[in-house]
Design an enzyme around this catalytic site. Structure first.
Site, PDB file in Angstrom:
ATOM      1  N   TRP A  11       0.832  -1.201   0.000  1.00  0.00           N
ATOM      2  CA  TRP A  11       0.000   0.000   0.000  1.00  0.00           C
ATOM      3  C   TRP A  11       0.872   1.257   0.000  1.00  0.00           C
ATOM      4  O   TRP A  11       0.642   2.191  -0.755  1.00  0.00           O
ATOM      5  CB  TRP A  11      -0.949  -0.036   1.184  1.00  0.00           C
ATOM      6  N   LYS A 103      -5.594   1.119   8.353  1.00  0.00           N
ATOM      7  CA  LYS A 103      -6.995   0.933   8.737  1.00  0.00           C
ATOM      8  C   LYS A 103      -7.053  -0.029   9.915  1.00  0.00           C
ATOM      9  O   LYS A 103      -6.683  -1.190   9.790  1.00  0.00           O
ATOM     10  CB  LYS A 103      -7.797   0.373   7.554  1.00  0.00           C
ATOM     11  N   GLY A 137     -10.901   4.122   1.564  1.00  0.00           N
ATOM     12  CA  GLY A 137     -11.722   3.899   0.374  1.00  0.00           C
ATOM     13  C   GLY A 137     -11.409   2.559  -0.268  1.00  0.00           C
ATOM     14  O   GLY A 137     -10.539   1.814   0.195  1.00  0.00           O
ATOM     15  N   ALA A 141      -3.963  -2.245  -3.335  1.00  0.00           N
ATOM     16  CA  ALA A 141      -2.666  -1.748  -3.813  1.00  0.00           C
ATOM     17  C   ALA A 141      -2.341  -2.289  -5.202  1.00  0.00           C
ATOM     18  O   ALA A 141      -1.771  -1.576  -6.039  1.00  0.00           O
ATOM     19  CB  ALA A 141      -1.573  -2.149  -2.821  1.00  0.00           C
ATOM     20  N   LYS A 192     -14.756  -3.054   8.428  1.00  0.00           N
ATOM     21  CA  LYS A 192     -15.005  -3.742   7.145  1.00  0.00           C
ATOM     22  C   LYS A 192     -14.061  -4.931   6.965  1.00  0.00           C
ATOM     23  O   LYS A 192     -14.414  -5.921   6.305  1.00  0.00           O
ATOM     24  CB  LYS A 192     -14.900  -2.758   5.973  1.00  0.00           C
ATOM     25  N   ASP A 245     -15.628   0.413   0.364  1.00  0.00           N
ATOM     26  CA  ASP A 245     -14.487  -0.403   0.772  1.00  0.00           C
ATOM     27  C   ASP A 245     -14.942  -1.789   1.232  1.00  0.00           C
ATOM     28  O   ASP A 245     -14.233  -2.786   1.042  1.00  0.00           O
ATOM     29  CB  ASP A 245     -13.738   0.312   1.897  1.00  0.00           C
ATOM     30  N   ASN A 257      -7.855 -10.138   3.977  1.00  0.00           N
ATOM     31  CA  ASN A 257      -8.861 -10.562   4.940  1.00  0.00           C
ATOM     32  C   ASN A 257      -9.808 -11.583   4.323  1.00  0.00           C
ATOM     33  O   ASN A 257     -10.151 -12.588   4.955  1.00  0.00           O
ATOM     34  CB  ASN A 257      -9.642  -9.337   5.427  1.00  0.00           C
ATOM     35  N   GLU A 282      -5.365  -7.303   8.666  1.00  0.00           N
ATOM     36  CA  GLU A 282      -5.769  -6.244   9.579  1.00  0.00           C
ATOM     37  C   GLU A 282      -7.030  -6.588  10.374  1.00  0.00           C
ATOM     38  O   GLU A 282      -7.204  -6.124  11.504  1.00  0.00           O
ATOM     39  CB  GLU A 282      -5.988  -4.938   8.811  1.00  0.00           C
TER      40      GLU A 282
END
Length: 334
Positions: A11, A103, A137, A141, A192, A245, A257, A282
């Site tokens: 990212w 995030k 958003g 990447a 999310k 997102d 994820n 994450e």
């Protein structure tokens, strides 16, 4: 503008490439000297195969060198934001705009990432009020790095500051909006990822589009209810940082994820699944904070709680899904 990018993961590198192509002077810092060595030598990232990086990007293992900039972009995983701030604080100065692209939420404090940055800067003796912007958003990447069109949001309570940050990224492939609901934008970015773990699990168990759509739809309902309880704005959850997102994270194989959840749905433990993904997941690091927020605000989060039971307590995904599906009937209208 001079921009220092802290973090040389996919990212951070994708954003550094975009910023360099926008004719900004970009310096990328990594805590790993070997990472700097192969980026400088090959001008490519091992996890972005086939993407050639502009030779104008400078790489360094000296954090001070990256921080003599107008803008500082934090692009390290959420679990390392606080330690990175600690290393950076002696060299941060008043007037810089600090943009956070990580995030997540800190489980011990329930702070969002910009709150972690502000808190750690204060602990490290910074006497000025930092200008902090959250960037979020639908942005894998892998796609940003090759110039596929998307949109992001720059969130700051100061609209002028948000616009300054947004202007850095704007081009024909990246449209940027602003938002003053910083808490809502960052909450979306954290939660999310957990819903994406659930979506991946459903795929791993052999379920299809209907199940995924159910999880996305009821997932955004959970996220919105939590946000409203915390004073966030409803429209944020219907925007790029929220439903935008969430859709991309729940449906793409680029999503760590989603992939991690899929491996768990096939029978792996979280540890086995995350090792197979090979990069930071994450959603795992946001689970403790999300469940604690649910308790604190008295807001049930059934999908998130089910993921917690599977990942943290070893519950079988099949049993967790069955419990979700057989809950008491309720109205869709809050």
């Amino acid at each position: 503008m001079d921009i220092g990018v802290l973090g040389a993961g996919t990212w951070g590198i994708a954003l550094a490439k975009l910023l360099c192509e926008n004719r900004h002077r970009v310096t990328v810092w990594s805590a790993l000297p070997e990472e700097i060595e192969w980026l400088s030598g090959g001008h490519e990232h091992k996890n972005l195969p086939g993407v050639k990086l502009p030779r104008g990007i400078e790489y360094t293992a000296d954090i001070e060198k990256a921080l003599g900039a107008d803008f500082v972009l934090f692009a390290v995983p959420s679990a390392f934001v606080r330690s990175t701030v600690r290393a950076a604080s002696p060299f941060l100065r008043e007037g810089q705009i600090i943009i956070d692209a990580a995030k997540g939420m800190e489980s011990e404090t329930l702070f969002t990432m910009t709150e972690v940055i502000a808190d750690e800067m204060k602990k490290c003796g910074c006497t000025f009020e930092p200008k902090l912007v959250a960037l979020s958003g639908p942005t894998h990447a892998e796609e940003v790095a090759i110039g596929m069109p998307t949109s992001v949001v720059c969130a700051c309570s100061d609209e002028e500051c948000a616009q300054s940050a947004a202007s850095l990224f704007m081009n024909s492939c990246m449209r940027v909006y602003t938002n003053t609901d910083v808490k809502g934008v960052e909450l979306c970015g954290a939660l999310k990822n957990i819903i994406a773990l659930a979506s991946g699990m459903s795929t791993g168990m052999g379920y299809g589009d209907n199940t995924r759509a159910m999880l996305i739809t009821r997932g955004i309902a959970e996220m919105t209810r939590m946000g409203l309880a915390m004073g966030c704005k409803r429209r944020t959850f219907m925007g790029l940082a929220g439903i935008g997102d969430l859709i991309v994270t729940c449906t793409s194989q680029h999503s760590r994820n989603n992939r991690c959840g899929e491996y768990i749905g096939r029978g792996m433990t979280y540890k086995e699944a995350s090792e197979k993904v090979g990069m930071v997941v994450e959603g795992y690091y946001a689970l403790e904070a999300a469940v604690e927020l649910s308790r604190k605000y008295g807001e049930p989060l059934p999908i998130i709680s089910a993921v917690y039971d599977v990942v943290m307590n070893g519950r079988k995904p099949e049993d967790a899904l069955d419990a979700l599906m057989t809950r008491a009937m309720r109205s869709e209208l809050d």
